[in-house]
Enzyme design. Sequence first.
Site, PDB file in Angstrom:
ATOM      1  N   ASN A  18       0.804  -1.228   0.000  1.00  0.00           N
ATOM      2  CA  ASN A  18       0.000   0.000   0.000  1.00  0.00           C
ATOM      3  C   ASN A  18       0.833   1.272   0.000  1.00  0.00           C
ATOM      4  O   ASN A  18       0.450   2.260  -0.627  1.00  0.00           O
ATOM      5  CB  ASN A  18      -0.954   0.018   1.201  1.00  0.00           C
ATOM      6  CG  ASN A  18      -2.067  -0.998   1.028  1.00  0.00           C
ATOM      7  OD1 ASN A  18      -2.492  -1.287  -0.101  1.00  0.00           O
ATOM      8  ND2 ASN A  18      -2.524  -1.578   2.127  1.00  0.00           N
ATOM      9  N   GLU A  47       5.644 -15.199  -7.027  1.00  0.00           N
ATOM     10  CA  GLU A  47       6.815 -15.484  -6.208  1.00  0.00           C
ATOM     11  C   GLU A  47       8.009 -14.761  -6.824  1.00  0.00           C
ATOM     12  O   GLU A  47       8.235 -14.849  -8.033  1.00  0.00           O
ATOM     13  CB  GLU A  47       7.071 -16.994  -6.180  1.00  0.00           C
ATOM     14  CG  GLU A  47       7.862 -17.419  -4.964  1.00  0.00           C
ATOM     15  CD  GLU A  47       8.359 -18.858  -5.077  1.00  0.00           C
ATOM     16  OE1 GLU A  47       9.444 -19.141  -4.539  1.00  0.00           O
ATOM     17  OE2 GLU A  47       7.663 -19.671  -5.728  1.00  0.00           O
ATOM     18  N   ASP A  76      10.102  -3.005  -8.228  1.00  0.00           N
ATOM     19  CA  ASP A  76      10.833  -3.845  -7.288  1.00  0.00           C
ATOM     20  C   ASP A  76      11.901  -2.978  -6.659  1.00  0.00           C
ATOM     21  O   ASP A  76      12.664  -2.298  -7.356  1.00  0.00           O
ATOM     22  CB  ASP A  76      11.454  -5.090  -7.929  1.00  0.00           C
ATOM     23  CG  ASP A  76      11.755  -6.125  -6.850  1.00  0.00           C
ATOM     24  OD1 ASP A  76      10.791  -6.585  -6.190  1.00  0.00           O
ATOM     25  OD2 ASP A  76      12.929  -6.440  -6.623  1.00  0.00           O
ATOM     26  N   TYR A 164      11.418   0.857   5.450  1.00  0.00           N
ATOM     27  CA  TYR A 164      12.650   1.281   6.121  1.00  0.00           C
ATOM     28  C   TYR A 164      12.811   2.805   6.196  1.00  0.00           C
ATOM     29  O   TYR A 164      13.874   3.292   6.593  1.00  0.00           O
ATOM     30  CB  TYR A 164      13.868   0.673   5.400  1.00  0.00           C
ATOM     31  CG  TYR A 164      13.877  -0.846   5.412  1.00  0.00           C
ATOM     32  CD1 TYR A 164      14.502  -1.547   6.454  1.00  0.00           C
ATOM     33  CD2 TYR A 164      13.255  -1.585   4.404  1.00  0.00           C
ATOM     34  CE1 TYR A 164      14.510  -2.935   6.478  1.00  0.00           C
ATOM     35  CE2 TYR A 164      13.261  -2.978   4.413  1.00  0.00           C
ATOM     36  CZ  TYR A 164      13.889  -3.645   5.455  1.00  0.00           C
ATOM     37  OH  TYR A 164      13.887  -5.017   5.485  1.00  0.00           O
ATOM     38  N   LYS A 185       9.550  13.589  -0.004  1.00  0.00           N
ATOM     39  CA  LYS A 185      10.232  12.341  -0.361  1.00  0.00           C
ATOM     40  C   LYS A 185      10.344  12.204  -1.884  1.00  0.00           C
ATOM     41  O   LYS A 185      11.364  11.765  -2.406  1.00  0.00           O
ATOM     42  CB  LYS A 185       9.498  11.147   0.266  1.00  0.00           C
ATOM     43  CG  LYS A 185      10.179   9.808   0.007  1.00  0.00           C
ATOM     44  CD  LYS A 185       9.469   8.654   0.702  1.00  0.00           C
ATOM     45  CE  LYS A 185       9.970   7.323   0.147  1.00  0.00           C
ATOM     46  NZ  LYS A 185       9.260   6.164   0.701  1.00  0.00           N
TER      47      LYS A 185
HETATM   48  O1  Y43 Z   1      10.421   3.960  -0.424  1.00  0.00           O
HETATM   49  C1  Y43 Z   1      10.657   3.066   0.418  1.00  0.00           C
HETATM   50  N1  Y43 Z   1      10.698   3.339   1.738  1.00  0.00           N
HETATM   51  C2  Y43 Z   1      10.909   2.412   2.661  1.00  0.00           C
HETATM   52  N2  Y43 Z   1      11.089   1.113   2.382  1.00  0.00           N
HETATM   53  C3  Y43 Z   1      11.060   0.769   1.087  1.00  0.00           C
HETATM   54  C4  Y43 Z   1      10.847   1.711   0.070  1.00  0.00           C
HETATM   55  N3  Y43 Z   1      10.865   1.091  -1.117  1.00  0.00           N
HETATM   56  C5  Y43 Z   1      11.096  -0.188  -0.854  1.00  0.00           C
HETATM   57  N4  Y43 Z   1      11.203  -0.390   0.483  1.00  0.00           N
HETATM   58  C6  Y43 Z   1      11.431  -1.679   1.175  1.00  0.00           C
HETATM   59  C7  Y43 Z   1      10.174  -2.148   1.865  1.00  0.00           C
HETATM   60  C8  Y43 Z   1       9.531  -3.022   0.850  1.00  0.00           C
HETATM   61  O2  Y43 Z   1       8.674  -4.030   1.366  1.00  0.00           O
HETATM   62  C9  Y43 Z   1      10.710  -3.635   0.128  1.00  0.00           C
HETATM   63  C10 Y43 Z   1      10.391  -3.811  -1.309  1.00  0.00           C
HETATM   64  O3  Y43 Z   1      10.109  -5.155  -1.621  1.00  0.00           O
HETATM   65  P1  Y43 Z   1       9.283  -5.469  -2.961  1.00  0.00           P
HETATM   66  O4  Y43 Z   1       9.234  -6.912  -3.187  1.00  0.00           O
HETATM   67  O5  Y43 Z   1       9.789  -4.596  -4.052  1.00  0.00           O
HETATM   68  O6  Y43 Z   1       7.844  -4.921  -2.587  1.00  0.00           O
HETATM   69  P2  Y43 Z   1       6.698  -5.559  -1.731  1.00  0.00           P
HETATM   70  O7  Y43 Z   1       6.879  -7.044  -1.600  1.00  0.00           O
HETATM   71  O8  Y43 Z   1       6.577  -4.805  -0.473  1.00  0.00           O
HETATM   72  O9  Y43 Z   1       5.411  -5.277  -2.623  1.00  0.00           O
HETATM   73  P3  Y43 Z   1       5.185  -5.765  -4.162  1.00  0.00           P
HETATM   74  O10 Y43 Z   1       6.271  -6.754  -4.494  1.00  0.00           O
HETATM   75  O11 Y43 Z   1       3.835  -6.358  -4.186  1.00  0.00           O
HETATM   76  O12 Y43 Z   1       5.258  -4.530  -5.010  1.00  0.00           O
HETATM   77  O13 Y43 Z   1      11.771  -2.670   0.250  1.00  0.00           O
HETATM   78 MG    MG Z   2       7.411  -8.123  -3.217  1.00  0.00          MG
END
Ligand code: Y43
Ligand code: MG
Length: 212
Positions: A18, A47, A76, A164, A185
Amino acid sequence: MSQRKLMPGKLVVASHNNGKIREINELLEPYGFEVTSAADQNLAEPEETGLTFEANAELKAVAAAKASGLPSLADDSGFCVEGLDGQPGIYSARWAGPEKDFAMAMRTIEEKLEAIPAVAGADRRGYFVAVLCLAWPDGHTEMFRGEVHGQVVWPPRGDKGFGYDPVFQPDGYDRTFGEMTSEEKHGWSADTPALSHRARAFELFSKACLEN
Ligand SMILES: O=c1nc[nH]c2c1ncn2[C@H]1C[C@H](O)[C@@H](COP(=O)(O)OP(=O)(O)OP(=O)(O)O)O1
Ligand SMILES: [Mg+2]
């Protein structure tokens, strides 16, 4: 391969996070797309078997484009800490566990940094990476990468962002991403064109694929 423009219309944000979906929606706002997310559309969460941000961004974008029949934009991303040889990197989401406990994941980073012998001195520099991949239903893809470099701070500060954000202070700023509004940001309130990794990748994407 030549770059393809994305025509106005329906667009899927291929994410189930989100915080990310909100930021990408804000970045897309001026362009007039009809945006839904993979989460809204109940698309399966693929996955993430890739070993690079690029591979995982592509796999998520292609899966959503195939499943929805619509152009799909995946992100990603992750947080890379120099003193930890770039960890958690592509495993940033996984370090938070199934409960998505980022307080724990941030503590894990700090504990690993503190465990590094004082003689060596932990390298507290860190950076966020975002790779945006746009996939069309016919399989064509475009990919863009953004990074933002800074320091890992402790204790965490601010509750405005996600993931993070509270332990990352970008170079040239005295506040963490967790203490910044999303406009700050993104970089919209400074004279820099883009600040965050996601805003930087988005800027490349918009120049290449959107009508400006
Ligand atoms: O701007 C950011 N500010 C803080 N933390 C962040 C940011 N951008 C990525 N992050 C960290 C948290 C996130 O959970 C992970 C990405 O992992 P990632 O697999 O790309 O995303 P996700 O599993 O949370 O969601 P989805 O794959 O459905 O897009 O790195
Ligand atoms: Mg992910």
